[in-house]
Design an enzyme around this catalytic site. Structure first.
Site, PDB file in Angstrom:
ATOM      1  N   THR A 131      -6.044 -11.528   3.659  1.00  0.00           N
ATOM      2  CA  THR A 131      -7.117 -10.875   2.907  1.00  0.00           C
ATOM      3  C   THR A 131      -8.233 -11.870   2.574  1.00  0.00           C
ATOM      4  O   THR A 131      -9.218 -11.505   1.945  1.00  0.00           O
ATOM      5  CB  THR A 131      -6.568 -10.280   1.592  1.00  0.00           C
ATOM      6  OG1 THR A 131      -5.995 -11.350   0.833  1.00  0.00           O
ATOM      7  CG2 THR A 131      -5.515  -9.223   1.851  1.00  0.00           C
ATOM      8  N   ASP A 159       0.815  -1.230   0.000  1.00  0.00           N
ATOM      9  CA  ASP A 159       0.000   0.000   0.000  1.00  0.00           C
ATOM     10  C   ASP A 159       0.841   1.270   0.000  1.00  0.00           C
ATOM     11  O   ASP A 159       0.421   2.301   0.540  1.00  0.00           O
ATOM     12  CB  ASP A 159      -0.954   0.039   1.217  1.00  0.00           C
ATOM     13  CG  ASP A 159      -1.773  -1.227   1.336  1.00  0.00           C
ATOM     14  OD1 ASP A 159      -2.259  -1.695   0.300  1.00  0.00           O
ATOM     15  OD2 ASP A 159      -1.891  -1.741   2.454  1.00  0.00           O
ATOM     16  N   GLU A 160       2.025   1.213  -0.584  1.00  0.00           N
ATOM     17  CA  GLU A 160       2.906   2.387  -0.578  1.00  0.00           C
ATOM     18  C   GLU A 160       2.501   3.414  -1.636  1.00  0.00           C
ATOM     19  O   GLU A 160       3.075   4.502  -1.695  1.00  0.00           O
ATOM     20  CB  GLU A 160       4.362   1.972  -0.852  1.00  0.00           C
ATOM     21  CG  GLU A 160       4.991   1.069   0.198  1.00  0.00           C
ATOM     22  CD  GLU A 160       4.783  -0.404  -0.130  1.00  0.00           C
ATOM     23  OE1 GLU A 160       4.013  -0.713  -1.076  1.00  0.00           O
ATOM     24  OE2 GLU A 160       5.374  -1.242   0.560  1.00  0.00           O
ATOM     25  N   GLN A 205       1.995  -6.054  -2.914  1.00  0.00           N
ATOM     26  CA  GLN A 205       2.386  -6.153  -1.503  1.00  0.00           C
ATOM     27  C   GLN A 205       3.683  -5.356  -1.264  1.00  0.00           C
ATOM     28  O   GLN A 205       3.891  -4.375  -1.922  1.00  0.00           O
ATOM     29  CB  GLN A 205       2.555  -7.611  -1.062  1.00  0.00           C
ATOM     30  CG  GLN A 205       1.251  -8.407  -1.023  1.00  0.00           C
ATOM     31  CD  GLN A 205       0.811  -8.903  -2.375  1.00  0.00           C
ATOM     32  OE1 GLN A 205       1.604  -9.454  -3.123  1.00  0.00           O
ATOM     33  NE2 GLN A 205      -0.443  -8.719  -2.693  1.00  0.00           N
ATOM     34  N   LYS A 262       2.290   2.265  -4.984  1.00  0.00           N
ATOM     35  CA  LYS A 262       3.047   1.790  -6.164  1.00  0.00           C
ATOM     36  C   LYS A 262       2.276   2.048  -7.457  1.00  0.00           C
ATOM     37  O   LYS A 262       2.867   2.332  -8.483  1.00  0.00           O
ATOM     38  CB  LYS A 262       3.330   0.276  -6.051  1.00  0.00           C
ATOM     39  CG  LYS A 262       4.221  -0.091  -4.881  1.00  0.00           C
ATOM     40  CD  LYS A 262       4.443  -1.584  -4.811  1.00  0.00           C
ATOM     41  CE  LYS A 262       3.239  -2.374  -4.377  1.00  0.00           C
ATOM     42  NZ  LYS A 262       2.774  -2.117  -3.006  1.00  0.00           N
ATOM     43  N   ASN A 290      -5.092 -10.322  -3.662  1.00  0.00           N
ATOM     44  CA  ASN A 290      -4.862  -9.718  -2.346  1.00  0.00           C
ATOM     45  C   ASN A 290      -4.367  -8.285  -2.519  1.00  0.00           C
ATOM     46  O   ASN A 290      -4.525  -7.449  -1.649  1.00  0.00           O
ATOM     47  CB  ASN A 290      -3.852 -10.531  -1.509  1.00  0.00           C
ATOM     48  CG  ASN A 290      -2.585 -10.912  -2.256  1.00  0.00           C
ATOM     49  OD1 ASN A 290      -2.500 -10.764  -3.474  1.00  0.00           O
ATOM     50  ND2 ASN A 290      -1.601 -11.415  -1.539  1.00  0.00           N
ATOM     51  N   ARG A 317     -10.300  -2.706   5.367  1.00  0.00           N
ATOM     52  CA  ARG A 317      -9.909  -2.624   6.783  1.00  0.00           C
ATOM     53  C   ARG A 317      -9.105  -1.338   7.038  1.00  0.00           C
ATOM     54  O   ARG A 317      -8.283  -0.953   6.204  1.00  0.00           O
ATOM     55  CB  ARG A 317      -8.997  -3.814   7.151  1.00  0.00           C
ATOM     56  CG  ARG A 317      -9.717  -5.135   7.189  1.00  0.00           C
ATOM     57  CD  ARG A 317      -8.773  -6.258   7.539  1.00  0.00           C
ATOM     58  NE  ARG A 317      -7.860  -6.578   6.445  1.00  0.00           N
ATOM     59  CZ  ARG A 317      -6.890  -7.491   6.517  1.00  0.00           C
ATOM     60  NH1 ARG A 317      -6.699  -8.160   7.644  1.00  0.00           N
ATOM     61  NH2 ARG A 317      -6.127  -7.736   5.477  1.00  0.00           N
TER      62      ARG A 317
END
Ligand code: IMP
Length: 429
Positions: A130, A13-14, A225, A16, A38, A308
């Site tokens: 996930t 979740d940077e 990821q 990318k 995922n 989430r």
């Protein structure tokens, strides 16, 4: 010829997707090499926001060809839905434009049911997956009983292999997890239909990519990821089941070591993670709320795949330096700098404490992180809204200093800084 890899330097979740979107403008091929749905990559182009889970995000450009590499585990139902969504948005998705590796593995409802069953059985030791069936799909791959895409070419063999797989899953669901059995007949019927739709896309993608490089074309490999979720190099066991780090690109696409020309590490200006596991710089209370946002905006810190709320904290340089090492990162992209506007001071974690000892590097890798407390360097913040800034010179001095300090501590240049979710909200250096 160029072969650029974009990897997440933190827990995923940077941002990318953004960085890939920019680099894809110059790529002939955009490729995913690991994981499955995922992942969730958000790309905003004009008024349209795409949330892609399986397709390479670079495909939102009209020109590149997309590859789904052999290192992936693919849910065909999700893929077909996503292909349709992207088509509805006016993009072309056909076998000339999208190629699925013959050696990528299929995710079935069996894998998904096992993912849930195993998480439930773990109780307080759950990983917080996930629940997309990722771990069980890689488990069957390693156990050599997985279903590879090439098998879709022969419906009879596929039906029989799928039947065997589902029988095995039902046995496990009933005997290990006391869960209801799956309806084999319905799943087989659905999967034969998916097979018919996806068959034209199956390709020897490694050969395709190799020939493309040999003829001078450029490839952009899109990480999913992040480094700290890598099966070997992450915060084991709170990791995913694949190799998202840069070496995973070579295995996951079927290309040789000498071909890589650039490895871009993407890091947020702070730290986030979803799911369980250690997080030394984690914040709670008001500070956490400020970093996370309320969830009203697409870019707030809520999972793209599961919704989430993400755990948030200060930037961890010890982990970033580690990511630089295991990936061989050549330059960094720093995302979401705009979120740090308005903090009087910022903290950067530059070491860890355990008892009386201070460590500037991880003594035993990230899996042991839970035993350490973060040691911080405090730096001044800035007040200005920076979302409309597009050049380095216009950035507030303290924001420049924050970036320079990260460069100093990682010994790498930060070539791209994002200051908002829009394609144009970046500062290139
Ligand atoms: P799995 O990949 O679904 O097995 O989940 C394993 C761990 O990786 C969990 O902590 C997930 O929250 C995390 N994870 C998996 N994919 C992503 C992602 O794309 N971004 C952030 N975390 C992820």
């Amino acid at each position: 010829m160029s072969f650029t890899i974009v990897v997440g330097a933190q827990w995923g979740d940077e941002g990318k997707g953004r960085v890939v979107d920019l680099l894809a403008a110059d790529a002939d091929i955009v490729a995913r090499y690991c994981g499955g749905d995922n992942a969730g990559h958000t790309v905003t182009v004009g008024q349209k926001t795409f949330k892609l889970h399986l397709l390479p995000s670079g495909l939102v450009h009209e020109h590149p060809v997309g590859l789904l590499g052999n290192g992936m585990v693919i849910n065909p139902k999700t893929l077909l839905r996503e292909m349709e969504e992207v088509r509805q948005a006016g993009l072309v998705i056909n076998p000339e434009r999208l190629k699925i590796s013959h050696a990528a593995h299929l995710i079935t409802p069996g894998h998904i049911a096992l993912d849930s069953g195993r998480e439930k059985a773990r109780g307080s030791k759950m990983i917080g997956t996930t629940k997309r069936g990722i771990g069980p799909a890689y488990t069957t791959k390693v156990a050599r009983s997985g279903l590879r895409f090439e098998i879709l070419n022969d419906p009879d063999i596929f039906e029989s292999a799928l039947n065997d797989h589902l029988e095995d899953v039902n046995f496990q669901l009933m005997n290990l997890y006391q869960e209801e059995q799956l309806d084999k007949g319905q799943i087989i019927q659905d999967y034969l239909d998916f097979a018919g739709q996806l068959r034209p896309y199956i390709t020897e993608t490694g050969d395709y990519a190799h020939r493309a490089l040999a003829s001078g074309k450029s490839i952009l490999a899109e990480g999913a990821q992040g480094t700290l979720l890598d099966l070997d190099h992450g915060t084991y066991p709170y990791v995913t089941s694949s190799t998202p780090t840069a070496p995973g690109v070579l295995v996951g696409l079927g290309l040789g070591v000498g071909s890589v020309t650039r490895v871009v590490g993407v890091a947020k200006a702070f730290q986030t993670r979803v799911g369980e596991g250690p997080f030394p710089t984690e914040l709670t209370g008001d500070l956490a709320l400020r970093l996370r946002g309320t969830g009203e905006n697409d870019w707030d810190e809520f999972g793209t795949t599961t919704g989430r709320p993400r755990r948030v904290g200060w930037l961890d340089i010890v982990l970033l330096r580690y990511a630089v090492r295991v990936n061989g990162i050549t330059d960094l992209a720093l995302t979401k700098l705009d979120i740090l506007s308005g903090f009087e001071t910022l903290q950067i974690c530059t070491g860890y404490r355990k008892g009386e000892s201070i460590f500037s590097d991880l003594p035993l890798g990230p899996a042991s992180l839970g035993d350490f407390q973060a040691e911080y360097e405090e730096v001044p913040g800035w007040d200005e809204d920076i979302t409309s800034i597009r050049s380095w010179e216009e950035l507030p001095l303290m924001a420049q200093k924050y970036i320079n300090r990260i460069e100093e501590l990682t010994d790498l240049p930060i070539k791209l800084v994002s200051v908002g979710p829009e394609r144009s909200q970046v500062i290139m250096r």
